[in-house]
Design a protein around this motif. Structure first.
Motif, PDB file in Angstrom:
ATOM      1  N   PHE A 186       0.796  -0.805  -0.112  1.00  0.00           N
ATOM      2  CA  PHE A 186       0.088  -0.418   0.511  1.00  0.00           C
ATOM      3  C   PHE A 186       0.857   1.112  -0.079  1.00  0.00           C
ATOM      4  CE2 PHE A 186      -3.366  -3.057   2.362  1.00  0.00           C
ATOM      5  CZ  PHE A 186      -3.988  -2.602   1.362  1.00  0.00           C
ATOM      6  N   THR A 187       0.174   2.134  -0.727  1.00  0.00           N
ATOM      7  CA  THR A 187       1.412   3.512  -0.339  1.00  0.00           C
ATOM      8  C   THR A 187       0.399   4.514   0.448  1.00  0.00           C
ATOM      9  OG1 THR A 187      -0.791   3.774  -2.222  1.00  0.00           O
ATOM     10  CG2 THR A 187       1.829   3.487  -3.388  1.00  0.00           C
ATOM     11  N   THR A 188       1.222   5.528   0.082  1.00  0.00           N
ATOM     12  CA  THR A 188       0.353   6.241   1.155  1.00  0.00           C
ATOM     13  C   THR A 188      -1.718   6.536   1.547  1.00  0.00           C
ATOM     14  OG1 THR A 188       2.324   8.078   1.884  1.00  0.00           O
ATOM     15  CG2 THR A 188       0.302   9.021   2.618  1.00  0.00           C
ATOM     16  N   PHE A 189      -1.062   6.902  -0.552  1.00  0.00           N
ATOM     17  CA  PHE A 189      -3.053   7.624  -0.294  1.00  0.00           C
ATOM     18  C   PHE A 189      -3.430   6.191  -0.557  1.00  0.00           C
ATOM     19  CE2 PHE A 189      -5.505   6.877  -4.575  1.00  0.00           C
ATOM     20  CZ  PHE A 189      -6.366   7.736  -4.677  1.00  0.00           C
ATOM     21  N   ASP A 190      -2.868   4.938  -0.405  1.00  0.00           N
ATOM     22  CA  ASP A 190      -4.072   4.393  -0.078  1.00  0.00           C
ATOM     23  C   ASP A 190      -4.393   3.660   0.653  1.00  0.00           C
ATOM     24  OD1 ASP A 190      -3.860   2.824  -3.317  1.00  0.00           O
ATOM     25  OD2 ASP A 190      -1.698   1.793  -2.712  1.00  0.00           O
ATOM     26  N   LEU A 191      -3.341   3.665   1.684  1.00  0.00           N
ATOM     27  CA  LEU A 191      -3.833   4.288   3.163  1.00  0.00           C
ATOM     28  C   LEU A 191      -4.829   4.938   3.654  1.00  0.00           C
ATOM     29  CD1 LEU A 191      -0.660   3.675   4.656  1.00  0.00           C
ATOM     30  CD2 LEU A 191      -2.333   1.796   4.332  1.00  0.00           C
ATOM     31  N   LYS A 192      -5.065   5.886   3.110  1.00  0.00           N
ATOM     32  CA  LYS A 192      -5.888   7.421   2.946  1.00  0.00           C
ATOM     33  C   LYS A 192      -7.355   6.918   2.731  1.00  0.00           C
ATOM     34  CE  LYS A 192      -2.810  11.702   2.333  1.00  0.00           C
ATOM     35  NZ  LYS A 192      -2.494  12.537   1.913  1.00  0.00           N
ATOM     36  N   ILE A 193      -6.881   5.822   1.531  1.00  0.00           N
ATOM     37  CA  ILE A 193      -8.310   6.205   1.076  1.00  0.00           C
ATOM     38  C   ILE A 193      -8.676   4.899   1.980  1.00  0.00           C
ATOM     39  CG2 ILE A 193      -9.763   4.587  -1.075  1.00  0.00           C
ATOM     40  CD1 ILE A 193      -8.787   7.390  -1.496  1.00  0.00           C
ATOM     41  N   ILE A 194      -8.507   3.931   2.531  1.00  0.00           N
ATOM     42  CA  ILE A 194      -8.699   2.712   3.397  1.00  0.00           C
ATOM     43  C   ILE A 194      -9.694   3.659   4.894  1.00  0.00           C
ATOM     44  CG2 ILE A 194      -7.489   0.636   4.850  1.00  0.00           C
ATOM     45  CD1 ILE A 194      -5.788   0.253   2.686  1.00  0.00           C
ATOM     46  N   GLY A 195      -9.101   4.279   5.153  1.00  0.00           N
ATOM     47  CA  GLY A 195      -9.486   5.638   5.721  1.00  0.00           C
ATOM     48  C   GLY A 195     -10.015   6.015   5.639  1.00  0.00           C
ATOM     49  N   ILE A 196     -10.750   6.666   4.883  1.00  0.00           N
ATOM     50  CA  ILE A 196     -11.379   7.338   4.783  1.00  0.00           C
ATOM     51  C   ILE A 196     -12.832   5.855   4.353  1.00  0.00           C
ATOM     52  CG2 ILE A 196     -12.913   8.481   2.665  1.00  0.00           C
ATOM     53  CD1 ILE A 196     -10.120  10.437   2.399  1.00  0.00           C
ATOM     54  N   GLN A 235     -12.452  -0.084  20.911  1.00  0.00           N
ATOM     55  CA  GLN A 235     -11.510   0.521  20.638  1.00  0.00           C
ATOM     56  C   GLN A 235     -10.255  -0.072  20.133  1.00  0.00           C
ATOM     57  OE1 GLN A 235     -11.259   3.516  18.638  1.00  0.00           O
ATOM     58  NE2 GLN A 235      -9.337   3.219  18.128  1.00  0.00           N
ATOM     59  N   TRP A 236     -10.402  -1.409  20.683  1.00  0.00           N
ATOM     60  CA  TRP A 236      -9.016  -2.731  20.603  1.00  0.00           C
ATOM     61  C   TRP A 236      -9.431  -2.705  19.687  1.00  0.00           C
ATOM     62  CZ3 TRP A 236      -9.837  -7.371  18.263  1.00  0.00           C
ATOM     63  CH2 TRP A 236     -11.472  -7.762  18.373  1.00  0.00           C
ATOM     64  N   MET A 237     -10.198  -2.705  18.585  1.00  0.00           N
ATOM     65  CA  MET A 237     -10.692  -3.537  17.363  1.00  0.00           C
ATOM     66  C   MET A 237      -9.560  -1.877  16.365  1.00  0.00           C
ATOM     67  SD  MET A 237     -14.364  -3.639  16.551  1.00  0.00           S
ATOM     68  CE  MET A 237     -14.909  -5.482  17.418  1.00  0.00           C
ATOM     69  N   MET A 238      -8.694  -0.850  17.123  1.00  0.00           N
ATOM     70  CA  MET A 238      -7.669  -0.002  16.562  1.00  0.00           C
ATOM     71  C   MET A 238      -6.641  -1.207  15.764  1.00  0.00           C
ATOM     72  SD  MET A 238      -6.474   1.447  19.781  1.00  0.00           S
ATOM     73  CE  MET A 238      -4.402   2.066  18.890  1.00  0.00           C
ATOM     74  N   ILE A 239      -6.545  -2.899  16.734  1.00  0.00           N
ATOM     75  CA  ILE A 239      -5.169  -3.430  16.162  1.00  0.00           C
ATOM     76  C   ILE A 239      -5.732  -4.441  14.719  1.00  0.00           C
ATOM     77  CG2 ILE A 239      -6.422  -6.000  16.724  1.00  0.00           C
ATOM     78  CD1 ILE A 239      -3.356  -5.089  17.714  1.00  0.00           C
ATOM     79  N   PHE A 240      -6.305  -3.884  14.162  1.00  0.00           N
ATOM     80  CA  PHE A 240      -6.488  -4.230  12.197  1.00  0.00           C
ATOM     81  C   PHE A 240      -6.656  -2.827  11.733  1.00  0.00           C
ATOM     82  CE2 PHE A 240     -10.304  -6.930  14.571  1.00  0.00           C
ATOM     83  CZ  PHE A 240     -10.000  -8.128  14.486  1.00  0.00           C
ATOM     84  N   ALA A 241      -5.524  -2.028  12.288  1.00  0.00           N
ATOM     85  CA  ALA A 241      -4.122  -1.046  11.841  1.00  0.00           C
ATOM     86  C   ALA A 241      -3.165  -1.651  11.644  1.00  0.00           C
ATOM     87  CB  ALA A 241      -4.840   0.649  12.301  1.00  0.00           C
ATOM     88  N   VAL A 242      -2.961  -2.242  11.989  1.00  0.00           N
ATOM     89  CA  VAL A 242      -1.485  -3.111  11.764  1.00  0.00           C
ATOM     90  C   VAL A 242      -1.153  -3.393  10.428  1.00  0.00           C
ATOM     91  CG1 VAL A 242      -0.059  -4.799  12.581  1.00  0.00           C
ATOM     92  CG2 VAL A 242      -0.986  -2.871  14.112  1.00  0.00           C
ATOM     93  N   ILE A 243      -2.960  -4.427  10.100  1.00  0.00           N
ATOM     94  CA  ILE A 243      -2.303  -4.686   8.333  1.00  0.00           C
ATOM     95  C   ILE A 243      -2.116  -2.995   7.364  1.00  0.00           C
ATOM     96  CG2 ILE A 243      -3.345  -6.859   6.937  1.00  0.00           C
ATOM     97  CD1 ILE A 243      -5.600  -7.502   8.951  1.00  0.00           C
ATOM     98  N   PRO A 244      -2.357  -3.099   7.177  1.00  0.00           N
ATOM     99  CA  PRO A 244      -2.193  -1.667   6.106  1.00  0.00           C
ATOM    100  C   PRO A 244      -1.103  -1.673   6.546  1.00  0.00           C
ATOM    101  CG  PRO A 244      -4.090  -1.133   6.888  1.00  0.00           C
ATOM    102  CD  PRO A 244      -4.209  -2.381   7.595  1.00  0.00           C
ATOM    103  N   ILE A 245      -0.694  -0.427   7.585  1.00  0.00           N
ATOM    104  CA  ILE A 245       0.365  -0.621   7.333  1.00  0.00           C
ATOM    105  C   ILE A 245       1.796  -1.185   8.188  1.00  0.00           C
ATOM    106  CG2 ILE A 245       1.796   0.564   9.948  1.00  0.00           C
ATOM    107  CD1 ILE A 245      -0.753   1.700  11.583  1.00  0.00           C
ATOM    108  N   MET A 246       1.535  -2.597   8.265  1.00  0.00           N
ATOM    109  CA  MET A 246       2.471  -3.282   7.865  1.00  0.00           C
ATOM    110  C   MET A 246       2.731  -4.113   6.428  1.00  0.00           C
ATOM    111  SD  MET A 246       4.560  -4.613  10.277  1.00  0.00           S
ATOM    112  CE  MET A 246       5.376  -5.764  10.083  1.00  0.00           C
ATOM    113  N   LEU A 247       1.723  -3.144   5.691  1.00  0.00           N
ATOM    114  CA  LEU A 247       1.801  -3.320   3.809  1.00  0.00           C
ATOM    115  C   LEU A 247       3.014  -2.545   3.593  1.00  0.00           C
ATOM    116  CD1 LEU A 247      -1.484  -5.728   3.328  1.00  0.00           C
ATOM    117  CD2 LEU A 247       1.410  -6.248   3.874  1.00  0.00           C
ATOM    118  N   PHE A 248       2.297  -1.257   4.186  1.00  0.00           N
ATOM    119  CA  PHE A 248       2.654   0.174   3.308  1.00  0.00           C
ATOM    120  C   PHE A 248       4.335  -0.183   2.973  1.00  0.00           C
ATOM    121  CE2 PHE A 248       4.671   4.364   4.484  1.00  0.00           C
ATOM    122  CZ  PHE A 248       4.632   4.548   3.548  1.00  0.00           C
ATOM    123  N   ASN A 249       4.411   0.105   1.694  1.00  0.00           N
ATOM    124  CA  ASN A 249       5.532   0.149   1.184  1.00  0.00           C
ATOM    125  C   ASN A 249       6.361   1.153   0.692  1.00  0.00           C
ATOM    126  OD1 ASN A 249       4.143   2.369  -1.365  1.00  0.00           O
ATOM    127  ND2 ASN A 249       3.258   0.404  -2.474  1.00  0.00           N
TER     128      ASN A 249
END
Length: 262
Positions: free
Chosen positions: A12-22, A216-230
């Motif tokens: 994922f690029t920064t753009f991709d992470l923003k889109i996922i977040g949005i 809010q513990w479900m924030m842990i799932f943010a780790v998946i796209p963060i680890m895939l950040f290129n």
């Protein structure tokens, strides 16, 4: 055959992470705005990783921006305009079933001020300049000290209104949408060269929320796209979020108000 890459995922690029977040944020805000109409609570789950994703993106953005001062100024303007826009919209519409408390710009600004302070502190120690060291400490502590001052003023009936209005213009940690969780931003900034450590920090905070019984513990799932950040920026969308964030909240609020009253 053309040099078109088919089925090759390169992260994922920064753009991709923003889109996922949005996208996740939009689903979460549908829940927030349509609770009076019986929106299912599980929609809220989609939003739990969103703040963490935006915190990570802000660390990346702040680390690579050409002008950190302009970066902070954009966030400050976003914070104030969001606060004022939501305040006047609620006054005009008079729809009290939903309260517009959202202002991620404040969270990001608080975190950015602390990152800026870390930079100045580092420069001060490196160049042995006491002035920069002191300035860095002030920048890091400002959102915390301002929180204490505002809370103190709010405890006094004669100054409570001044404090309430002041909170719209002051980036105070405890008045941020995610409160002390915003401290993840400077912590992730300190660990910006160690992705695994950033994810450990996220996981530790998620564990704390889990034992508190908060979703809010479900924030842990943010780790998946963060680890895939290129590490790549991807497509530019510099100002899109500044417009989309308040606009989609206000539009959903107006739709909710109309549906509730008709």
């Amino acid at each position: 055959m053309d040099n078109v890459r088919i089925g090759k995922f390169k992260g994922f690029t920064t753009f991709d992470l923003k889109i996922i977040g949005i996208v996740l944020m939009f689903i979460d805000h549908i829940h927030q705005m349509f609770v009076p109409m019986g929106a299912p609570s599980w929609l809220d789950w989609f939003g739990r990783p969103v703040a963490t994703l935006f915190f990570f993106v802000s660390v990346i953005g702040f680390s690579h921006t050409r002008s950190k001062e302009k970066y902070m100024l954009r966030l400050y303007l976003g914070m104030v305009l969001m606060a004022m826009g939501s305040f006047f919209l609620q006054k005009i519409v008079g729809y009290e079933e939903v309260q517009l408390m959202n202002n991620i710009f404040r969270d990001l600004l608080v975190g950015t001020l602390m990152m800026y302070g870390i930079d100045k502190l580092s420069e001060g120690f490196a160049n042995k300049k006491f002035g920069k060291i002191l300035f860095g400490i002030v920048m890091i502590l400002f959102p915390i000290i301002s929180s204490g001052i505002l809370l103190s003023l709010m405890s006094n009936p004669s100054t409570i209104m001044a404090a309430v209005w002041g909170a719209n213009f002051i980036p105070a940690l405890l008045f941020a949408e995610n409160s002390v969780m915003v401290l993840l931003i400077p912590l992730m900034y300190l660990a910006k060269n160690q992705r695994w450590l950033q994810c450990v920090l996220i996981a530790l905070v998620a564990v704390l929320f889990f034992f508190q019984g908060s979703t809010q513990w479900m924030m842990i799932f943010a780790v998946i796209p963060i680890m895939l950040f290129n590490g790549e920026k991807g497509r530019g969308m510099k100002n899109f979020f500044y417009v989309f964030y308040p606009l989609h909240i206000w539009i959903l609020y107006l739709i909710s108000a109309y549906m509730y009253t008709h």
